[in-house]
Design a protein around this motif. Structure first.
Motif, PDB file in Angstrom:
ATOM      1  N   HIS A 161     -15.519   4.198  13.389  1.00 17.18           N
ATOM      2  CA  HIS A 161     -16.325   4.080  12.173  1.00 17.18           C
ATOM      3  C   HIS A 161     -16.549   2.604  11.869  1.00 17.18           C
ATOM      4  CE1 HIS A 161     -15.153   8.211  11.820  1.00 17.18           C
ATOM      5  NE2 HIS A 161     -15.708   8.383  10.633  1.00 17.18           N
ATOM      6  N   TYR A 207      -6.878  -6.286   9.013  1.00 17.19           N
ATOM      7  CA  TYR A 207      -7.911  -5.261   9.185  1.00 17.19           C
ATOM      8  C   TYR A 207      -7.839  -4.213   8.067  1.00 17.19           C
ATOM      9  CZ  TYR A 207      -9.752  -0.788  10.843  1.00 17.19           C
ATOM     10  OH  TYR A 207     -10.386   0.405  10.917  1.00 17.19           O
ATOM     11  N   ASN A 208      -6.619  -3.759   7.782  1.00 17.99           N
ATOM     12  CA  ASN A 208      -6.480  -2.736   6.740  1.00 17.99           C
ATOM     13  C   ASN A 208      -6.796  -3.293   5.356  1.00 17.99           C
ATOM     14  OD1 ASN A 208      -5.843  -0.729   8.533  1.00 17.99           O
ATOM     15  ND2 ASN A 208      -3.628  -1.108   8.414  1.00 17.99           N
ATOM     16  N   PHE A 214     -16.805  -3.942   7.992  1.00 19.05           N
ATOM     17  CA  PHE A 214     -15.992  -4.048   9.205  1.00 19.05           C
ATOM     18  C   PHE A 214     -16.731  -3.374  10.349  1.00 19.05           C
ATOM     19  CE2 PHE A 214     -14.386   0.315   9.508  1.00 19.05           C
ATOM     20  CZ  PHE A 214     -14.490   0.776   8.197  1.00 19.05           C
ATOM     21  N   TYR A 248      -7.384   4.882   6.465  1.00 16.66           N
ATOM     22  CA  TYR A 248      -7.849   3.662   7.135  1.00 16.66           C
ATOM     23  C   TYR A 248      -9.358   3.762   7.384  1.00 16.66           C
ATOM     24  CZ  TYR A 248      -2.864   2.796   7.639  1.00 16.66           C
ATOM     25  OH  TYR A 248      -1.543   2.568   7.376  1.00 16.66           O
ATOM     26  N   GLY A 249      -9.873   2.800   8.125  1.00 15.27           N
ATOM     27  CA  GLY A 249     -11.330   2.699   8.284  1.00 15.27           C
ATOM     28  C   GLY A 249     -11.997   3.980   8.764  1.00 15.27           C
ATOM     29  N   GLY A 250     -11.325   4.657   9.710  1.00 13.20           N
ATOM     30  CA  GLY A 250     -11.933   5.858  10.273  1.00 13.20           C
ATOM     31  C   GLY A 250     -11.744   7.095   9.430  1.00 13.20           C
ATOM     32  N   ARG A 297      -5.118   2.473  -3.545  1.00 10.62           N
ATOM     33  CA  ARG A 297      -3.991   2.712  -2.633  1.00 10.62           C
ATOM     34  C   ARG A 297      -3.090   1.477  -2.553  1.00 10.62           C
ATOM     35  NH1 ARG A 297      -4.016   7.201   0.522  1.00 10.62           N
ATOM     36  NH2 ARG A 297      -2.618   6.199   2.011  1.00 10.62           N
ATOM     37  N   GLU A 319       0.871  -1.171   0.000  1.00 13.07           N
ATOM     38  CA  GLU A 319       0.000   0.000   0.000  1.00 13.07           C
ATOM     39  C   GLU A 319       0.905   1.217   0.000  1.00 13.07           C
ATOM     40  OE1 GLU A 319      -2.791   3.045   2.042  1.00 13.07           O
ATOM     41  OE2 GLU A 319      -0.801   2.352   2.644  1.00 13.07           O
ATOM     42  N   VAL A 320       0.309   2.401  -0.217  1.00 18.39           N
ATOM     43  CA  VAL A 320       1.100   3.625  -0.327  1.00 18.39           C
ATOM     44  C   VAL A 320       2.137   3.724   0.792  1.00 18.39           C
ATOM     45  CG1 VAL A 320       0.990   6.151  -0.184  1.00 18.39           C
ATOM     46  CG2 VAL A 320      -0.720   4.911  -1.531  1.00 18.39           C
ATOM     47  N   PHE A 332     -11.365   4.127  -5.220  1.00 21.01           N
ATOM     48  CA  PHE A 332     -10.613   5.079  -4.407  1.00 21.01           C
ATOM     49  C   PHE A 332      -9.837   4.351  -3.304  1.00 21.01           C
ATOM     50  CE2 PHE A 332     -11.732   7.383  -0.311  1.00 21.01           C
ATOM     51  CZ  PHE A 332     -10.576   8.147  -0.252  1.00 21.01           C
ATOM     52  N   LEU A 333     -10.478   3.375  -2.680  1.00 24.34           N
ATOM     53  CA  LEU A 333      -9.801   2.604  -1.629  1.00 24.34           C
ATOM     54  C   LEU A 333      -8.803   1.623  -2.222  1.00 24.34           C
ATOM     55  CD1 LEU A 333     -12.909   1.855   0.633  1.00 24.34           C
ATOM     56  CD2 LEU A 333     -10.953   3.338   1.187  1.00 24.34           C
ATOM     57  N   LEU A 350     -17.250   3.997  -7.057  1.00 20.52           N
ATOM     58  CA  LEU A 350     -16.105   4.925  -7.064  1.00 20.52           C
ATOM     59  C   LEU A 350     -15.275   4.761  -5.794  1.00 20.52           C
ATOM     60  CD1 LEU A 350     -17.638   8.194  -8.580  1.00 20.52           C
ATOM     61  CD2 LEU A 350     -16.483   6.290  -9.738  1.00 20.52           C
ATOM     62  N   VAL A 359     -10.471  -3.263   4.916  1.00 22.12           N
ATOM     63  CA  VAL A 359     -11.028  -1.918   4.661  1.00 22.12           C
ATOM     64  C   VAL A 359     -10.796  -1.512   3.205  1.00 22.12           C
ATOM     65  CG1 VAL A 359     -10.720   0.537   5.168  1.00 22.12           C
ATOM     66  CG2 VAL A 359     -10.874  -1.125   7.042  1.00 22.12           C
ATOM     67  N   TRP A 360      -9.556  -1.729   2.722  1.00 20.83           N
ATOM     68  CA  TRP A 360      -9.234  -1.294   1.351  1.00 20.83           C
ATOM     69  C   TRP A 360      -9.983  -2.138   0.313  1.00 20.83           C
ATOM     70  CZ3 TRP A 360      -3.613  -1.570   3.340  1.00 20.83           C
ATOM     71  CH2 TRP A 360      -3.306  -0.390   4.048  1.00 20.83           C
ATOM     72  N   ARG A 378     -22.231   3.284   6.237  1.00 20.39           N
ATOM     73  CA  ARG A 378     -21.073   3.671   7.037  1.00 20.39           C
ATOM     74  C   ARG A 378     -21.575   4.574   8.158  1.00 20.39           C
ATOM     75  NH1 ARG A 378     -17.957   5.977   3.584  1.00 20.39           N
ATOM     76  NH2 ARG A 378     -16.887   4.057   3.112  1.00 20.39           N
ATOM     77  N   ASN A 426       2.754   1.275   3.342  1.00 24.92           N
ATOM     78  CA  ASN A 426       2.958   0.026   4.092  1.00 24.92           C
ATOM     79  C   ASN A 426       3.767  -1.027   3.328  1.00 24.92           C
ATOM     80  OD1 ASN A 426       1.340   0.189   6.738  1.00 24.92           O
ATOM     81  ND2 ASN A 426      -0.089   0.997   5.211  1.00 24.92           N
TER      82      ASN A 426
END
Lengths: 390, 609
Positions: A285, A267-268, A277, B566-568, A333, A254-255, A329-330, A325, A271-272, A292, A257
């Motif tokens: 969140h 977890y990440n 979650f 991230y998620g938040g 990354r 990732e950008v 967007f996610l 979209l 999300v991506w 969301r 990581n």
């Protein structure tokens, strides 16, 4: 990096892994307590409220209890704030709640964020016993001057000691966070910091460009004339980190990581991949069933509301073209990119998409769309978010 | 006050028509207010400060760009009642055509000079216009109450210009009212009454007009011969348009309808014409049935001297811009425009202005009154190009300049520039004029302290920042006026500006060869600062033909990415990117380069850094 065309499926940047994460179940738990505020931080944190810890944990428990049942969790992530400030037995009770409510998968990854200054070998052992499998240290730098400029209290050696004791306690994955681009940090100082971090034999490395966020002390300093991070220096620093991490056997996925194979953060990745979650705690969140929602950010309001069973401050429905979209967007990354789909097709057909492709920022490769120049990811993201529905 | 004259035609011997010639800030509007108060035309309580300057813009800038006329009543020193028409004149150099029309409606002019600052170049130029138009010129000092007033010196200057004796110069303070009561007596005594022929066919001069949304076009007229009655069938001699005089009247300053405007009278005329541009200021009104043989002199097609392209920021506003220009030209006979297409800026108009101030006023009015967001290209003058074919072609835009192979030489317009400056600044002023290619200078001392310099200067050098630089070099004391003085050949070249090798027509300019390098350097440096970094290096070049004379580079953007998502963060980061995306919509694409609207405006601004 020498790699065959058939990428192993657990390779950090493999498309198979990136897409599979969309089916994972993940939960985030926010621990907002900090011993002091860092000048650049804009997360939901509180200082001097340790006396309310029990109330907070009670509110967290109430939230977990009222969340509708789900599949067993593949991943739990304790972020902050400073989760390592909390007694491991108390964190263990939160984990028990999660286990009762949802169940924990047999190979569950349980991660927490920790500060080197409140870490100890005993704490490492206790956290392992509580069930944690992964730790992520907010080392930020191994240069004393940089640590001071970032308002951090620990010494560089404490970062090294923390990693060593985590290893000794048997954590499966150990990560370090570093921040680049703080005032006065040149390329040489950054290089030395990254080298010292990688010398510890990390499983995972996160490097974040220092960002001036509104509402922070750093923002006020910059507004008053202090130098803002220089994007060209930051670009050099990112490229250096990428080269050094790659040489050390880590793979950028990732950008910001890098990970050894098998040590990406579930977890990440979930999300991506736009997976559902869960989120618990102050300002947390979550994304479930296309909705969301987020909790109150004000500490006392959250305590009261969560205890009463209504912690949610707002929600939005993410559906249709918006959702498509956001998927791009996610996903963009990630080094693995994203399945092009309808959004990718629209981007490819747009003038801005053509410009990005021509500039080598994005590339279409069969059914996938990837960002080839990670430092320009936002140029692609803005183009994606500007796409009109077909 | 003489109410018996308020609403009826007045015999000519009881009429005096005059105007005030003054430099900006020398107190013309304040004096006009005092006169309105004193004659009871308006009560002090109702007095809105500076009634005659009714438009916001004029009030802000302290200048008058629209001529208006107010009918005042005054019992003269001889005990008789008189009607005095005060006709307003613009003070700025750009509006000499409007001044000349106002002067043509008068028999006399009050030359008003600030007792501290003395006579200024524009005042002098307008005074010469008045003298040449055969007007009786009454010299007067204003602001004699000021501590810095130097009445003796300024009186000497006025006498030096107009002749006569120092005892004929009136001394006033419009602010305190001192000397004002005697002023109207002097106007009655010195300004000749109109001498029109009441029996001759009607001839009335349209000296101004404006558009009223309810009444249509309202003309200000000065009747010279004959009488104009409400209901008359009339004809405009220059346009040959026939209409009915729906309403005639006078302004007190409120509009008061009248049965008739007789010879020598000044008032308004409403014909029901709604369409803009059909009534020409400077035209002569006559009767349709019994027309005059010859129109009044002085009508001229307005002659723009400065040209600039105006483009809507949002291409969808093109029609709105067209409508706004149509309306503006009603009030402003000197404004000319024609459609223009720019590769960089899309569809717009090329406008012709009387000068730079006129250009600024038009732009501001379009933006303020019509809510348009505009980009203006660099001001240009009208060049005359000698083609190899022998043809002489006038061009008003650098884009129209034929390629070097098709032309033999270029002539550019010159002006006779008159500058009045305190003697201590002569050196700096002459240096400025020489740097602007001034020729054939002459110098004349108005008094031991003040000097009038006259030079031939290319208009293109004057229309940029000349006036600002002149002001700054003389601590604000110098004044400038200029008038066209014909064309002369010059060694001119067209400098193009290229973004990523694509010429941007909006930035092209025709400049003297000696100044091309400086222009190229200025533009490329400005653009380097103004154009945001993009996905690739952007070379910015200035070129004469194929020869590059200046070059800068906007380096490619290297880092444009959120550190974390991230998620938040998702909602907030997404909104952040969407806001940035909105900002990009205000970009114009030039080839593959995104140029912010502000960059066009800022790069083309005329003031030097």
């Amino acid at each position: 990096m020498p790699r065959s065309e058939s990428t192993p499926t657990d390779w950090p940047d493999s498309p198979e892994l990136a897409d599979r994460a969309g089916g994972w179940t993940a939960a985030y738990v926010h621990i907002p307590f900090c011993s002091r505020l860092c000048p650049y931080c804009d997360f939901a944190v509180v200082t001097g409220r340790e006396g309310d810890l029990d109330r907070y944990l009670f509110a967290l428990g109430a939230e977990i209890d009222s969340e509708p049942a789900w599949k067993p969790l593949d991943s739990v992530y304790f972020g902050g704030g400073t989760p390592s400030l909390i007694d491991p037995t108390q964190l263990a009770r939160v984990l028990e709640k999660l286990d009762r409510q949802f169940g924990l998968a047999a190979d569950v990854e349980i991660s927490l964020e920790a500060n080197p200054e409140d870490w100890s070998p005993a704490k490492a052992v206790a956290l392992r016993e509580a069930g944690f499998t992964r730790v992520s240290f907010g080392a930020q730098s191994f240069e004393q001057r940089t640590l001071i400029s970032l308002g951090r209290r620990h010494r560089p050696e404490q970062g090294e000691e923390a990693v060593a004791s985590a290893r000794a306690a048997g954590f499966r994955s150990v990560n370090l966070d570093l921040i680049y681009g703080s005032a006065g940090e040149d390329l040489a100082r950054w290089t030395s910091s990254v080298e010292r971090a990688l010398g510890l034999g990390l499983d995972h490395l996160s490097c974040y460009g220092l960002t001036v966020e509104p509402g922070t002390a750093l923002h006020r300093r910059v507004a008053a004339g202090a130098p803002a991070p220089d994007p060209d220096i930051q670009a050099d620093q990112w490229e250096t980190a990428n080269a050094l991490a790659t040489d050390a056997g880590l793979v950028r996925y990732e950008v910001s990581n890098w990970a050894r194979p098998g040590h990406t953060v579930r977890y990440n990745l979930a999300v991506w991949a736009q997976a559902d979650f869960l989120g618990f705690g102050l300002s947390a969140h979550r994304f479930r069933g296309g909705i969301r929602s987020h909790n109150y950010r004000h500490f006392d309001t959250y305590l009261e509301a969560a205890t009463a069973g209504v912690p949610v401050a707002g929600y939005e429905e993410v559906s249709g073209w918006d959702r498509e979209l956001e998927r791009l967007f996610l996903g963009l990354r990630r080094a693995a990119g994203v399945i092009s789909g309808a959004g990718g097709a629209a981007l490819g057909a747009s003038p801005e998409g053509a410009r990005l492709e021509e500039a080598g920022v994005i590339a279409f490769d069969q059914d996938r769309l990837r960002v080839r120049r990670p430092l320009l990811t936002d140029a692609a993201s803005r183009a994606v978010l500007a796409l009109p529905p077909p | 006050m003489a109410h018996n004259l308020a609403d009826q035609m007045v015999e000519q011997f009881r009429i005096r028509n005059f105007c005030i010639i003054a430099h900006i800030d020398h107190g013309k509007s304040t004096l006009a207010d005092r006169l309105l108060e004193q004659t009871g035309a308006i009560s002090a309580r109702d007095m809105r400060e500076q009634v005659l300057d009714s438009m916001d813009l004029e009030r802000e800038r302290g200048i008058t760009i629209k001529a208006q006329a107010v009918r005042l009543h005054h019992r003269g020193g001889d005990g008789r009642d008189y009607v005095i028409n005060l006709i307003d004149t613009p003070g700025h150099v750009d509006f000499s055509y409007e001044v000349s029309r106002s002067l043509a409606a008068c028999e006399g002019a009050l030359l008003l000079a600030d007792a501290a600052q003395g006579v200024q170049a524009q005042t002098l130029a307008n005074a010469y216009l008045a003298i040449n138009a055969g007007l009786e010129v009454i010299p007067a000092l204003n602001k004699i109450d000021l501590p810095a007033a130097d009445p003796e010196r300024v009186t000497q200057e006025l006498v030096g210009i107009l002749g006569g004796s120092t005892s004929e110069v009136l001394a006033l303070s419009a602010k305190t009212g001192e000397g004002v009561p005697a002023l109207l007596d002097e106007v009655v005594r010195l300004v000749p009454p109109p001498a029109g022929d009441p029996e001759a066919p009607l001839r009335a001069l349209v000296f101004d007009s404006y558009y009223d949304p309810y009444r249509g076009v309202v003309c200000y007229v000065r009747v010279v011969d004959g009488s104009l009655l409400a209901g008359d069938q009339i004809r405009f001699m220059a346009t040959s348009e026939s209409h009915t005089a729906d309403e005639v009247g006078v302004l007190t300053p409120k509009a008061v309808p009248m049965q008739e405007l007789g010879p020598g009278e000044v008032g308004y005329l409403i014909t029901g014409v709604k369409e803009i541009g059909r009534i020409k200021v400077g035209d002569t009104v006559t009767h349709a049935r019994r027309p005059a043989v010859q129109a009044l002199p002085g009508y001229a097609e307005p002659k723009p001297m400065v040209f600039s392209g105006l483009f809507p920021t949002d291409g969808d506003d093109f029609e709105r811009l067209r409508e706004a220009l149509e309306k503006l030209t009603l009030n402003d006979a000197s404004l000319q425009y024609e459609p223009e297409t720019s590769k960089a800026l899309g569809f717009g108009f090329r406008l012709g202005f009387l000068g730079l101030l006129h250009m600024e006023i038009v732009r501001e009015r379009l933006e303020r009154e019509y809510g348009l967001d505009l980009v203006a290209t660099a001001p240009s003058v009208a060049f005359r190009v000698h083609l190899t074919s022998g043809e002489l072609r006038e061009i008003r835009s650098p884009q129209d300049l034929p390629e070097p192979d098709y032309r033999t030489s270029i002539d550019e317009p010159y002006v006779k520039a008159m500058i009045i400056t305190p003697a201590e600044y002569i050196g700096g002023v002459m240096e400025l004029i020489q740097s602007r290619r001034g020729l054939e200078g002459s110098m004349h001392y108005l008094s031991p302290e003040r000097v009038e310099l006259t030079y031939q200067v290319p208009l293109s050098e004057v229309v940029f920042d000349f006036f600002d630089v002149l002001k700054s070099r003389t601590k604000g004391y110098a004044s400038l006026d200029y008038e066209p003085s014909g064309y002369r050949p010059s060694d001119l070249v067209k400098v193009d500006v290229l973004l990523n090798s694509v010429p941007v027509d909006a930035f092209s300019s025709i400049v003297h060869r000696d100044k091309a390098a400086a222009y190229g350097k200025l533009m490329t440096e400005r653009l380097r600062e103004l154009i945001p970094r993009q996905l690739f290096d952007i070379p910015i070049q200035a070129a004469i033909g194929g020869r590059i004379i200046a070059r800068e580079t906007v380096k490619a953007r290297r880092k444009d990415v959120l550190a974390k998502c991230y998620g938040g963060d998702i909602t907030r980061k997404r909104k952040l990117l969407e806001r940035q995306k909105e900002g990009k919509k205000r970009m114009k694409m030039v080839g593959s380069v995104e140029v912010p609207q502000e960059a066009f405006v800022a790069a083309l601004r005329v003031d030097a850094d």
